[in-house]
Design a protein around this motif. Structure first.
Motif, PDB file in Angstrom:
ATOM      1  N   CYS A  33       0.833  -1.314  -0.051  1.00  0.00           N
ATOM      2  CA  CYS A  33       0.016   0.088   0.179  1.00  0.00           C
ATOM      3  C   CYS A  33       0.902   1.341  -0.080  1.00  0.00           C
ATOM      4  O   CYS A  33       0.641   2.188  -0.623  1.00  0.00           O
ATOM      5  N   ILE A  34       1.847   1.210   0.816  1.00  0.00           N
ATOM      6  CA  ILE A  34       2.821   2.405   0.824  1.00  0.00           C
ATOM      7  C   ILE A  34       3.680   2.585  -0.592  1.00  0.00           C
ATOM      8  O   ILE A  34       3.475   3.702  -0.861  1.00  0.00           O
ATOM      9  N   LYS A  35       3.762   1.642  -1.230  1.00  0.00           N
ATOM     10  CA  LYS A  35       4.662   1.468  -2.413  1.00  0.00           C
ATOM     11  C   LYS A  35       3.622   2.173  -3.482  1.00  0.00           C
ATOM     12  O   LYS A  35       3.966   2.989  -4.193  1.00  0.00           O
ATOM     13  N   TYR A  36       2.338   1.575  -3.243  1.00  0.00           N
ATOM     14  CA  TYR A  36       1.349   2.114  -4.306  1.00  0.00           C
ATOM     15  C   TYR A  36       0.861   3.703  -4.118  1.00  0.00           C
ATOM     16  O   TYR A  36       1.020   4.297  -5.023  1.00  0.00           O
ATOM     17  N   PHE A  37       0.799   4.054  -2.869  1.00  0.00           N
ATOM     18  CA  PHE A  37       0.418   5.451  -2.687  1.00  0.00           C
ATOM     19  C   PHE A  37       1.469   6.492  -2.628  1.00  0.00           C
ATOM     20  O   PHE A  37       1.410   7.651  -2.984  1.00  0.00           O
ATOM     21  N   PHE A  38       2.515   6.120  -2.193  1.00  0.00           N
ATOM     22  CA  PHE A  38       3.630   7.102  -2.199  1.00  0.00           C
ATOM     23  C   PHE A  38       4.729   6.827  -3.253  1.00  0.00           C
ATOM     24  O   PHE A  38       5.477   7.872  -3.343  1.00  0.00           O
ATOM     25  N   PHE A  39       5.146   5.592  -3.793  1.00  0.00           N
ATOM     26  CA  PHE A  39       6.016   5.584  -4.951  1.00  0.00           C
ATOM     27  C   PHE A  39       5.664   5.133  -6.222  1.00  0.00           C
ATOM     28  O   PHE A  39       6.459   4.754  -6.985  1.00  0.00           O
ATOM     29  N   SER A  40       4.400   5.489  -6.367  1.00  0.00           N
ATOM     30  CA  SER A  40       3.880   5.006  -7.888  1.00  0.00           C
ATOM     31  C   SER A  40       4.196   6.141  -8.791  1.00  0.00           C
ATOM     32  O   SER A  40       3.823   5.861 -10.162  1.00  0.00           O
ATOM     33  N   GLU A  41       4.323   7.486  -8.415  1.00  0.00           N
ATOM     34  CA  GLU A  41       4.467   8.502  -9.399  1.00  0.00           C
ATOM     35  C   GLU A  41       5.723   8.240 -10.222  1.00  0.00           C
ATOM     36  O   GLU A  41       6.862   7.709  -9.954  1.00  0.00           O
ATOM     37  N   ALA A  42       5.927   8.556 -11.370  1.00  0.00           N
ATOM     38  CA  ALA A  42       6.941   8.381 -12.368  1.00  0.00           C
ATOM     39  C   ALA A  42       8.304   9.119 -11.511  1.00  0.00           C
ATOM     40  O   ALA A  42       8.163  10.314 -11.021  1.00  0.00           O
ATOM     41  N   GLY A  43       9.322   8.324 -11.768  1.00  0.00           N
ATOM     42  CA  GLY A  43      10.565   8.877 -11.547  1.00  0.00           C
ATOM     43  C   GLY A  43      10.740   8.710  -9.659  1.00  0.00           C
ATOM     44  O   GLY A  43      11.604   9.118  -9.216  1.00  0.00           O
ATOM     45  N   THR A  44       9.814   8.289  -9.010  1.00  0.00           N
ATOM     46  CA  THR A  44      10.038   8.181  -7.720  1.00  0.00           C
ATOM     47  C   THR A  44      10.156   6.606  -7.317  1.00  0.00           C
ATOM     48  O   THR A  44       9.352   5.559  -7.736  1.00  0.00           O
ATOM     49  N   ALA A  45      11.606   6.254  -7.260  1.00  0.00           N
ATOM     50  CA  ALA A  45      12.050   4.934  -6.820  1.00  0.00           C
ATOM     51  C   ALA A  45      11.580   4.416  -5.336  1.00  0.00           C
ATOM     52  O   ALA A  45      11.420   5.347  -4.334  1.00  0.00           O
ATOM     53  N   PHE A  46      11.171   3.162  -5.222  1.00  0.00           N
ATOM     54  CA  PHE A  46      10.744   2.693  -4.018  1.00  0.00           C
ATOM     55  C   PHE A  46      12.116   2.448  -3.190  1.00  0.00           C
ATOM     56  O   PHE A  46      13.137   1.976  -3.645  1.00  0.00           O
ATOM     57  N   ASP A  47      11.985   3.072  -1.977  1.00  0.00           N
ATOM     58  CA  ASP A  47      13.021   3.311  -0.913  1.00  0.00           C
ATOM     59  C   ASP A  47      12.794   2.142   0.243  1.00  0.00           C
ATOM     60  O   ASP A  47      12.008   2.382   1.072  1.00  0.00           O
ATOM     61  N   GLN A  48      13.398   1.082   0.102  1.00  0.00           N
ATOM     62  CA  GLN A  48      13.204   0.187   1.153  1.00  0.00           C
ATOM     63  C   GLN A  48      13.557   0.636   2.494  1.00  0.00           C
ATOM     64  O   GLN A  48      12.712   0.065   3.441  1.00  0.00           O
ATOM     65  N   ASP A  49      14.398   1.462   2.768  1.00  0.00           N
ATOM     66  CA  ASP A  49      14.709   1.721   4.005  1.00  0.00           C
ATOM     67  C   ASP A  49      13.820   2.814   4.537  1.00  0.00           C
ATOM     68  O   ASP A  49      13.492   2.813   5.912  1.00  0.00           O
ATOM     69  N   ALA A  50      13.406   3.621   3.903  1.00  0.00           N
ATOM     70  CA  ALA A  50      12.329   4.715   4.089  1.00  0.00           C
ATOM     71  C   ALA A  50      11.053   3.937   4.608  1.00  0.00           C
ATOM     72  O   ALA A  50      10.192   4.377   5.739  1.00  0.00           O
TER      73      ALA A  50
END
Length: 53
Positions: A33-50
């Motif tokens: 859910c976090i990945k979908y809502f906060f990292f789904s925009e173009a150019g925003t890489a999924f940050d495992q640590d964050a």
């Protein structure tokens, strides 16, 4: 939606990010859910640590 849909995506997430392999399903669902809502925009890489914080 069937439960199989969620289980499929949870397992794909575990395969893609092995650091989360031992997490419970509900934790992985939250991360999806976090990945979908906060990292789904173009150019925003999924940050495992964050996400873990």
């Amino acid at each position: 939606m069937s439960q199989g849909f969620f289980e499929y995506h949870i397992e794909r997430f575990r395969e893609k990010y092995p650091v989360y392999r031992n997490y419970q399903n509900y934790h992985i669902f939250t991360m999806l859910c976090i990945k979908y809502f906060f990292f789904s925009e173009a150019g925003t890489a999924f940050d495992q640590d964050a996400v873990e914080e």
